[in-house]
Motif scaffolding. Structure first.
Motif, PDB file in Angstrom:
ATOM      1  N   ALA A 199      15.587 -30.324  28.109  1.00  0.00           N
ATOM      2  CA  ALA A 199      16.770 -29.422  28.509  1.00  0.00           C
ATOM      3  C   ALA A 199      16.925 -29.358  27.148  1.00  0.00           C
ATOM      4  O   ALA A 199      17.867 -28.981  26.170  1.00  0.00           O
ATOM      5  CB  ALA A 199      17.092 -28.534  29.405  1.00  0.00           C
ATOM      6  N   ALA A 200      17.552 -30.604  26.856  1.00  0.00           N
ATOM      7  CA  ALA A 200      18.913 -31.482  25.737  1.00  0.00           C
ATOM      8  C   ALA A 200      18.361 -31.522  24.483  1.00  0.00           C
ATOM      9  O   ALA A 200      18.813 -30.585  23.537  1.00  0.00           O
ATOM     10  CB  ALA A 200      19.010 -32.801  26.019  1.00  0.00           C
ATOM     11  N   LEU A 201      16.854 -31.734  24.648  1.00  0.00           N
ATOM     12  CA  LEU A 201      16.476 -31.402  23.331  1.00  0.00           C
ATOM     13  C   LEU A 201      15.980 -30.163  22.897  1.00  0.00           C
ATOM     14  O   LEU A 201      16.715 -29.779  21.365  1.00  0.00           O
ATOM     15  CB  LEU A 201      15.011 -32.088  23.528  1.00  0.00           C
ATOM     16  CG  LEU A 201      14.943 -33.331  23.360  1.00  0.00           C
ATOM     17  CD1 LEU A 201      13.258 -33.864  23.563  1.00  0.00           C
ATOM     18  CD2 LEU A 201      15.672 -34.189  22.529  1.00  0.00           C
ATOM     19  N   ALA A 202      16.032 -29.182  23.683  1.00  0.00           N
ATOM     20  CA  ALA A 202      15.617 -27.348  22.920  1.00  0.00           C
ATOM     21  C   ALA A 202      16.775 -27.347  22.650  1.00  0.00           C
ATOM     22  O   ALA A 202      17.485 -26.299  21.330  1.00  0.00           O
ATOM     23  CB  ALA A 202      15.329 -26.997  24.244  1.00  0.00           C
ATOM     24  N   ARG A 203      18.344 -27.570  23.237  1.00  0.00           N
ATOM     25  CA  ARG A 203      19.354 -27.295  23.022  1.00  0.00           C
ATOM     26  C   ARG A 203      20.239 -28.243  21.788  1.00  0.00           C
ATOM     27  O   ARG A 203      20.981 -27.205  21.101  1.00  0.00           O
ATOM     28  CB  ARG A 203      20.605 -27.468  24.504  1.00  0.00           C
ATOM     29  CG  ARG A 203      20.072 -25.426  25.237  1.00  0.00           C
ATOM     30  CD  ARG A 203      21.016 -26.061  26.300  1.00  0.00           C
ATOM     31  NE  ARG A 203      20.326 -24.859  27.817  1.00  0.00           N
ATOM     32  CZ  ARG A 203      21.085 -24.216  27.347  1.00  0.00           C
ATOM     33  NH1 ARG A 203      21.730 -23.321  26.917  1.00  0.00           N
ATOM     34  NH2 ARG A 203      20.969 -22.418  28.531  1.00  0.00           N
ATOM     35  N   THR A 204      19.840 -28.711  21.629  1.00  0.00           N
ATOM     36  CA  THR A 204      20.163 -29.396  20.584  1.00  0.00           C
ATOM     37  C   THR A 204      19.720 -29.630  19.499  1.00  0.00           C
ATOM     38  O   THR A 204      19.600 -30.409  18.589  1.00  0.00           O
ATOM     39  CB  THR A 204      20.964 -31.118  21.025  1.00  0.00           C
ATOM     40  OG1 THR A 204      19.229 -32.118  21.288  1.00  0.00           O
ATOM     41  CG2 THR A 204      21.561 -31.228  21.561  1.00  0.00           C
ATOM     42  N   GLY A 205      18.509 -28.795  18.901  1.00  0.00           N
ATOM     43  CA  GLY A 205      17.741 -28.596  17.797  1.00  0.00           C
ATOM     44  C   GLY A 205      16.607 -28.796  17.587  1.00  0.00           C
ATOM     45  O   GLY A 205      16.365 -28.493  16.421  1.00  0.00           O
ATOM     46  N   TYR A 206      15.577 -29.809  18.252  1.00  0.00           N
ATOM     47  CA  TYR A 206      14.494 -30.674  17.926  1.00  0.00           C
ATOM     48  C   TYR A 206      13.320 -29.265  18.256  1.00  0.00           C
ATOM     49  O   TYR A 206      12.769 -29.715  17.615  1.00  0.00           O
ATOM     50  CB  TYR A 206      13.991 -31.397  19.028  1.00  0.00           C
ATOM     51  CG  TYR A 206      15.471 -32.850  19.209  1.00  0.00           C
ATOM     52  CD1 TYR A 206      14.977 -33.823  17.983  1.00  0.00           C
ATOM     53  CD2 TYR A 206      16.716 -32.809  19.526  1.00  0.00           C
ATOM     54  CE1 TYR A 206      15.844 -34.806  17.343  1.00  0.00           C
ATOM     55  CE2 TYR A 206      17.189 -33.868  19.304  1.00  0.00           C
ATOM     56  CZ  TYR A 206      17.219 -34.881  18.939  1.00  0.00           C
ATOM     57  OH  TYR A 206      17.613 -36.230  18.258  1.00  0.00           O
ATOM     58  N   PHE A 207      13.527 -28.281  19.360  1.00  0.00           N
ATOM     59  CA  PHE A 207      12.885 -27.543  19.181  1.00  0.00           C
ATOM     60  C   PHE A 207      13.036 -26.389  19.682  1.00  0.00           C
ATOM     61  O   PHE A 207      13.934 -26.195  19.792  1.00  0.00           O
ATOM     62  CB  PHE A 207      11.201 -27.517  19.841  1.00  0.00           C
ATOM     63  CG  PHE A 207      11.539 -28.570  20.919  1.00  0.00           C
ATOM     64  CD1 PHE A 207      11.309 -27.867  22.940  1.00  0.00           C
ATOM     65  CD2 PHE A 207      11.198 -29.684  21.294  1.00  0.00           C
ATOM     66  CE1 PHE A 207      12.033 -28.044  23.639  1.00  0.00           C
ATOM     67  CE2 PHE A 207      11.567 -30.373  22.589  1.00  0.00           C
ATOM     68  CZ  PHE A 207      11.599 -29.367  23.995  1.00  0.00           C
ATOM     69  N   GLY A 208      12.776 -24.698  19.262  1.00  0.00           N
ATOM     70  CA  GLY A 208      13.284 -23.717  19.772  1.00  0.00           C
ATOM     71  C   GLY A 208      13.152 -23.905  21.934  1.00  0.00           C
ATOM     72  O   GLY A 208      12.675 -24.095  22.136  1.00  0.00           O
ATOM     73  N   ARG A 209      13.664 -22.859  22.120  1.00  0.00           N
ATOM     74  CA  ARG A 209      14.610 -22.579  23.422  1.00  0.00           C
ATOM     75  C   ARG A 209      13.087 -22.357  24.062  1.00  0.00           C
ATOM     76  O   ARG A 209      12.557 -21.967  24.927  1.00  0.00           O
ATOM     77  CB  ARG A 209      15.149 -22.590  24.132  1.00  0.00           C
ATOM     78  CG  ARG A 209      16.303 -22.812  24.052  1.00  0.00           C
ATOM     79  CD  ARG A 209      17.387 -22.335  23.914  1.00  0.00           C
ATOM     80  NE  ARG A 209      17.548 -21.808  25.262  1.00  0.00           N
ATOM     81  CZ  ARG A 209      18.035 -21.343  25.789  1.00  0.00           C
ATOM     82  NH1 ARG A 209      19.672 -20.246  25.077  1.00  0.00           N
ATOM     83  NH2 ARG A 209      18.473 -20.586  27.469  1.00  0.00           N
ATOM     84  N   ASP A 210      12.081 -21.312  22.807  1.00  0.00           N
ATOM     85  CA  ASP A 210      10.922 -20.671  24.334  1.00  0.00           C
ATOM     86  C   ASP A 210      10.185 -21.391  24.555  1.00  0.00           C
ATOM     87  O   ASP A 210       9.339 -21.368  24.916  1.00  0.00           O
ATOM     88  CB  ASP A 210      10.721 -19.450  22.757  1.00  0.00           C
ATOM     89  CG  ASP A 210      10.547 -20.555  20.851  1.00  0.00           C
ATOM     90  OD1 ASP A 210      11.050 -21.500  20.808  1.00  0.00           O
ATOM     91  OD2 ASP A 210       8.919 -19.728  20.700  1.00  0.00           O
ATOM     92  N   HIS A 211       9.750 -22.478  23.674  1.00  0.00           N
ATOM     93  CA  HIS A 211       9.017 -23.725  24.034  1.00  0.00           C
ATOM     94  C   HIS A 211       9.271 -23.875  26.259  1.00  0.00           C
ATOM     95  O   HIS A 211       8.039 -24.614  26.321  1.00  0.00           O
ATOM     96  CB  HIS A 211       8.807 -24.815  23.891  1.00  0.00           C
ATOM     97  CG  HIS A 211       8.454 -24.827  21.555  1.00  0.00           C
ATOM     98  ND1 HIS A 211       7.175 -24.594  21.873  1.00  0.00           N
ATOM     99  CD2 HIS A 211       8.869 -24.475  20.646  1.00  0.00           C
ATOM    100  CE1 HIS A 211       6.405 -24.479  20.884  1.00  0.00           C
ATOM    101  NE2 HIS A 211       8.286 -24.446  20.004  1.00  0.00           N
ATOM    102  N   LEU A 212      10.505 -23.876  26.045  1.00  0.00           N
ATOM    103  CA  LEU A 212      10.486 -24.331  27.782  1.00  0.00           C
ATOM    104  C   LEU A 212       9.736 -24.007  28.464  1.00  0.00           C
ATOM    105  O   LEU A 212       9.371 -24.128  30.051  1.00  0.00           O
ATOM    106  CB  LEU A 212      12.254 -24.643  27.854  1.00  0.00           C
ATOM    107  CG  LEU A 212      13.056 -24.752  27.179  1.00  0.00           C
ATOM    108  CD1 LEU A 212      14.435 -25.068  27.714  1.00  0.00           C
ATOM    109  CD2 LEU A 212      12.618 -26.424  27.134  1.00  0.00           C
ATOM    110  N   LYS A 213       9.302 -22.140  28.141  1.00  0.00           N
ATOM    111  CA  LYS A 213       8.477 -21.560  29.546  1.00  0.00           C
ATOM    112  C   LYS A 213       7.059 -22.192  29.649  1.00  0.00           C
ATOM    113  O   LYS A 213       6.822 -21.500  30.503  1.00  0.00           O
ATOM    114  CB  LYS A 213       8.831 -19.884  29.293  1.00  0.00           C
ATOM    115  CG  LYS A 213       8.366 -19.721  27.776  1.00  0.00           C
ATOM    116  CD  LYS A 213       8.399 -18.273  27.480  1.00  0.00           C
ATOM    117  CE  LYS A 213       7.752 -17.799  26.654  1.00  0.00           C
ATOM    118  NZ  LYS A 213       8.673 -18.227  25.041  1.00  0.00           N
TER     119      LYS A 213
END
Length: 287
Positions: A82-96
């Motif tokens: 969650a931290a990596l996605a929200r700080t720009g390492y990859f898109g939040r769409d990957h979280l699902k």
């Protein structure tokens, strides 16, 4: 890259932590498995690190002068993702895609697949030793700026290798390593005090030669000050820094808080909906 904790917007960091908790609940519900309790308890700590304390740049994840973060309690991977996605390492769409075949977001962090992950973790007890190795290598390479931050679980401290590592760091004068303990008092089998009592964790680290302090692991202003100055305190004391953060398992979701049953059980759709409502996740704006 500079640490920004002194000028950090406290509200923005708190909002980052809340958003990360939303992500944790959503991705675990989608996966149908995983570890919500220890991910939620560490959300404020990790938000402070990625939001203000770590020197890092998602556009240059391999910058040799970056700070390093090691999630020793690797089962809490959702909080790191969650931290990596929200700080720009990859898109939040990957979280699902958490825990799905072929996903770069596996149940434990995989440094060969996931941008921003420094080291694959999951075998409890090893993270501090790895962090020491990173810190020693940085010093021997002449890189005095980077700090290695290692997040451990309290149940993890029952592993013997942790205390071998706790002897190693002061022996080698590793003032560039910071051990952070997510002390929520619960592990998969119940209360840490009943499984194997940990006693006074901060005092144990002090006995091993660390500069150890305690703080409220959900007080963002306090975390900013404590984690932001950890390296400075270590340098002044001439020994590595340890921060024992007192937290609540499942923090932010009332029916998970202080309940060991939620160590490694994902919420079903109804439970997830209730948790997301409590976290006010409907206020989230997709990034």
């Amino acid at each position: 890259m500079t640490r920004t904790w002194q000028t950090a917007d406290v509200g923005a960091v708190e909002e980052l932590a809340r958003g990360m908790r939303c992500d944790i609940v959503e991705m675990l519900a989608e996966a149908g498995s995983g570890h919500p309790g220890g991910s939620l308890s560490a959300a404020d700590i990790v938000a402070v690190l990625y939001g203000a304390v770590l020197r890092h740049d998602p556009a240059r994840p391999d910058d040799p002068d970056r700070d390093r973060f090691v999630l020793s309690k690797g089962h809490a991977a959702p909080v790191l993702y969650a931290a990596l996605a929200r700080t720009g390492y990859f898109g939040r769409d990957h979280l699902k895609t958490l825990r799905k075949l072929g996903s770069m977001l596996q149940g434990h962090p995989d440094s060969t697949k996931t941008p921003g992950v420094e080291i694959s973790t999951g075998s409890l007890g090893q993270g501090l030793a790895v962090s020491n190795g990173m810190a020693l290598a940085l010093r021997r390479d002449g890189r005095t700026g980077p700090t290695v931050f290692c997040l451990l679980g309290d149940g993890e401290l029952q592993e013997g290798e942790v205390w071998e590592a706790a002897m190693f760091a002061p022996h080698h004068g590793l003032t560039n390593v910071v051990a952070i303990v997510d002390h929520n008092g619960l592990q998969i089998d119940g209360a840490c005090s009943e499984v194997m009592c940990l006693g006074d964790i901060a005092q144990k680290f002090r006995a091993f030669g660390w500069d150890a302090v305690e703080c409220d692991g959900h007080d963002v202003p306090g975390l900013l000050e404590t984690l932001g100055t950890a390296r400075e305190r270590a340098e002044a004391a001439g020994r590595p820094a340890a921060v024992v953060c007192h937290t609540v398992k499942g923090k932010g979701v009332s029916f998970m808080e202080g309940n060991a049953d939620w160590h490694g059980k994902a919420p079903n759709r109804e439970e997830a909906a209730a948790a997301l409502a409590e976290l006010r996740c409907s206020e989230e704006v997709a990034k």
